[in-house]
Design a protein around this motif. Structure first.
Motif, PDB file in Angstrom:
ATOM      1  N   HIS A 205     -16.553 -19.748  23.726  1.00 32.74           N
ATOM      2  CA  HIS A 205     -16.361 -18.306  23.912  1.00 32.74           C
ATOM      3  C   HIS A 205     -14.905 -17.916  23.682  1.00 32.74           C
ATOM      4  N   TYR A 206     -13.998 -18.742  24.169  1.00 34.89           N
ATOM      5  CA  TYR A 206     -12.567 -18.464  24.002  1.00 34.89           C
ATOM      6  C   TYR A 206     -12.195 -18.404  22.518  1.00 34.89           C
ATOM      7  N   ILE A 207     -12.645 -19.398  21.745  1.00 34.17           N
ATOM      8  CA  ILE A 207     -12.337 -19.436  20.312  1.00 34.17           C
ATOM      9  C   ILE A 207     -12.961 -18.241  19.597  1.00 34.17           C
ATOM     10  N   ARG A 208     -14.198 -17.911  19.944  1.00 32.78           N
ATOM     11  CA  ARG A 208     -14.850 -16.768  19.305  1.00 32.78           C
ATOM     12  C   ARG A 208     -14.102 -15.464  19.580  1.00 32.78           C
ATOM     13  N   ILE A 209     -13.629 -15.294  20.800  1.00 37.25           N
ATOM     14  CA  ILE A 209     -12.935 -14.048  21.144  1.00 37.25           C
ATOM     15  C   ILE A 209     -11.570 -13.979  20.469  1.00 37.25           C
ATOM     16  N   VAL A 210     -10.898 -15.110  20.304  1.00 33.97           N
ATOM     17  CA  VAL A 210      -9.636 -15.123  19.549  1.00 33.97           C
ATOM     18  C   VAL A 210      -9.874 -14.604  18.134  1.00 33.97           C
ATOM     19  N   HIS A 211     -10.939 -15.098  17.492  1.00 37.47           N
ATOM     20  CA  HIS A 211     -11.259 -14.645  16.135  1.00 37.47           C
ATOM     21  C   HIS A 211     -11.759 -13.198  16.144  1.00 37.47           C
ATOM     22  N   ALA A 212     -12.451 -12.804  17.198  1.00 44.04           N
ATOM     23  CA  ALA A 212     -12.934 -11.425  17.296  1.00 44.04           C
ATOM     24  C   ALA A 212     -11.771 -10.444  17.304  1.00 44.04           C
ATOM     25  N   ARG A 213     -10.724 -10.769  18.038  1.00 40.62           N
ATOM     26  CA  ARG A 213      -9.559  -9.880  18.099  1.00 40.62           C
ATOM     27  C   ARG A 213      -8.906  -9.736  16.724  1.00 40.62           C
ATOM     28  N   GLU A 214      -8.874 -10.830  15.965  1.00 40.93           N
ATOM     29  CA  GLU A 214      -8.319 -10.754  14.613  1.00 40.93           C
ATOM     30  C   GLU A 214      -9.167  -9.842  13.725  1.00 40.93           C
ATOM     31  N   LEU A 215     -10.494  -9.967  13.832  1.00 46.05           N
ATOM     32  CA  LEU A 215     -11.383  -9.131  13.024  1.00 46.05           C
ATOM     33  C   LEU A 215     -11.305  -7.665  13.444  1.00 46.05           C
ATOM     34  N   LEU A 216     -11.193  -7.421  14.729  1.00 49.25           N
ATOM     35  CA  LEU A 216     -11.107  -6.049  15.224  1.00 49.25           C
ATOM     36  C   LEU A 216      -9.830  -5.361  14.747  1.00 49.25           C
ATOM     37  N   LEU A 217      -8.751  -6.122  14.665  1.00 52.89           N
ATOM     38  CA  LEU A 217      -7.464  -5.545  14.271  1.00 52.89           C
ATOM     39  C   LEU A 217      -7.288  -5.457  12.758  1.00 52.89           C
ATOM     40  N   ASN A 218      -7.879  -6.393  12.028  1.00 53.08           N
ATOM     41  CA  ASN A 218      -7.548  -6.530  10.608  1.00 53.08           C
ATOM     42  C   ASN A 218      -8.685  -6.205   9.648  1.00 53.08           C
ATOM     43  N   THR A 219      -9.861  -5.825  10.169  1.00 56.18           N
ATOM     44  CA  THR A 219     -10.974  -5.449   9.299  1.00 56.18           C
ATOM     45  C   THR A 219     -11.608  -4.161   9.817  1.00 56.18           C
ATOM     46  N   THR A 220     -12.519  -3.617   9.027  1.00 60.30           N
ATOM     47  CA  THR A 220     -13.258  -2.415   9.450  1.00 60.30           C
ATOM     48  C   THR A 220     -14.699  -2.753   9.817  1.00 60.30           C
ATOM     49  N   ARG A 221     -14.998  -4.025  10.006  1.00 60.34           N
ATOM     50  CA  ARG A 221     -16.363  -4.430  10.345  1.00 60.34           C
ATOM     51  C   ARG A 221     -16.737  -3.868  11.712  1.00 60.34           C
ATOM     52  N   ASN A 222     -18.007  -3.441  11.849  1.00 60.14           N
ATOM     53  CA  ASN A 222     -18.435  -2.869  13.124  1.00 60.14           C
ATOM     54  C   ASN A 222     -18.754  -3.980  14.130  1.00 60.14           C
ATOM     55  N   MET A 223     -19.049  -3.575  15.370  1.00 56.30           N
ATOM     56  CA  MET A 223     -19.241  -4.541  16.455  1.00 56.30           C
ATOM     57  C   MET A 223     -20.417  -5.481  16.181  1.00 56.30           C
ATOM     58  N   GLN A 224     -21.504  -4.938  15.659  1.00 52.94           N
ATOM     59  CA  GLN A 224     -22.670  -5.773  15.384  1.00 52.94           C
ATOM     60  C   GLN A 224     -22.361  -6.810  14.314  1.00 52.94           C
ATOM     61  N   GLN A 225     -21.633  -6.404  13.280  1.00 52.20           N
ATOM     62  CA  GLN A 225     -21.271  -7.339  12.214  1.00 52.20           C
ATOM     63  C   GLN A 225     -20.358  -8.446  12.742  1.00 52.20           C
ATOM     64  N   ILE A 226     -19.397  -8.071  13.579  1.00 53.68           N
ATOM     65  CA  ILE A 226     -18.486  -9.071  14.145  1.00 53.68           C
ATOM     66  C   ILE A 226     -19.246 -10.032  15.052  1.00 53.68           C
ATOM     67  N   ALA A 227     -20.153  -9.495  15.859  1.00 56.62           N
ATOM     68  CA  ALA A 227     -20.968 -10.348  16.732  1.00 56.62           C
ATOM     69  C   ALA A 227     -21.761 -11.355  15.902  1.00 56.62           C
ATOM     70  N   ASN A 228     -22.345 -10.895  14.805  1.00 57.34           N
ATOM     71  CA  ASN A 228     -23.106 -11.793  13.926  1.00 57.34           C
ATOM     72  C   ASN A 228     -22.193 -12.823  13.263  1.00 57.34           C
ATOM     73  N   ASP A 229     -21.018 -12.373  12.805  1.00 59.51           N
ATOM     74  CA  ASP A 229     -20.074 -13.274  12.133  1.00 59.51           C
ATOM     75  C   ASP A 229     -19.652 -14.430  13.032  1.00 59.51           C
ATOM     76  N   LEU A 230     -19.569 -14.165  14.331  1.00 57.71           N
ATOM     77  CA  LEU A 230     -19.023 -15.148  15.267  1.00 57.71           C
ATOM     78  C   LEU A 230     -20.090 -15.955  15.999  1.00 57.71           C
TER      79      LEU A 230
END
Length: 263
Positions: A205-230
């Motif tokens: 979970h820790y690793i996924r959230i680290v990557h989630a923060r990068e995606l949230l800041l640096n991409t325009t992907r929505n929450m569902q897409q990020i959840a699926n990506d991770l």
């Protein structure tokens, strides 16, 4: 007793790192805040608050801030020059030792006293530092005798850590991490928590959230897409894990970032 080369306190130094080097002195470290990555003879350790690390001279060491985090820690560099000191468990093993102390407040106080004596250099400071360091090493040896973690356990934990870092965006389970080291699930959980201070799933979970923060800041992907990506089962699960670890919903980081840009 000891030949003390330096006593230092790292206080949130940005981009802190130490290059690869074979150590000419022994090192003892007490982590106060944050996280630091160490590589000791190619074995990876991540130090967190309350961790004690002893590195004997001759060890090949590299270290840096973990994931860009700042940290606070005490570090002592020394040689033992008295044969009697070889009876201390922390020295006589002649290999690096890492454990999380149950007496953090006490060791922090002793380290602070030792650091201030060394820094101020008042009359008899050398004798004071010798006495404080001997007390500290004996106390750590006493606690370490019941907490020793073998290099083999550290290697197994590192294999699990590497597996999670490679497959964090897939649907992996604790059983998968156990299979990776050919051990039972219960053993893998117990081993990883002993060495890393958390369960394999908490680390995932820790690793996924680290990557989630990068995606949230640096991409325009929505929450569902990020959840699926991770590798999260759905967006609701992603939201729960994110809020539990960060303390706010994932939407907040984009909102705050947008406010800072406009301000």
């Amino acid at each position: 007793m000891f030949d003390i080369f330096s006593i230092s306190f790292d206080n949130e130094i940005p981009d802190w790192k130490m290059p690869l080097k074979r150590l000419p002195e022994n090192i003892i470290v007490l982590m106060i805040e944050g996280e630091v990555d160490y590589w000791l003879d190619d074995i990876h350790l991540r130090l967190q608050k309350g961790d004690v690390l002893y590195i004997p001279k001759g060890t090949l060491r590299e270290s840096r801030n973990a994931m860009g985090q700042k940290h606070k820690k005490y570090t002592i560099l020394f040689h033992e020059i008295s044969p009697e000191l070889q009876q201390l468990s922390i020295i006589k093993r002649h290999q690096f030792t890492h454990f999380r102390t149950k007496k953090f407040a006490y060791l922090e106080q002793k380290m602070s006293i030792l650091y201030q004596e060394y820094l101020n250099r008042n009359h008899y400071y050398e004798l004071m530092c010798q006495g404080e360091l001997l007390h500290l090493m004996a106390y750590i040896s006493r606690e370490m005798d019941t907490k020793y973690i073998s290099p083999q356990k550290i290697q197994f934990a590192n294999l699990i850590e590497g597996y999670i870092q490679s497959y964090y965006n897939e649907n992996i389970s604790t059983k998968d991490t156990a299979n990776h080291i050919n051990r039972s699930t219960s053993y893998a959980i117990r081993l990883f928590k002993e060495v890393k201070g958390m369960t394999p799933m908490n680390y995932l979970h820790y690793i996924r959230i680290v990557h989630a923060r990068e995606l949230l800041l640096n991409t325009t992907r929505n929450m569902q897409q990020i959840a699926n990506d991770l590798g999260f089962c759905d967006q609701a699960h992603f939201n729960r894990v994110y809020k539990k670890l960060i303390g706010e919903p994932p939407s907040a980081i984009r909102r705050n970032h947008s406010s800072n840009d406009s301000g």
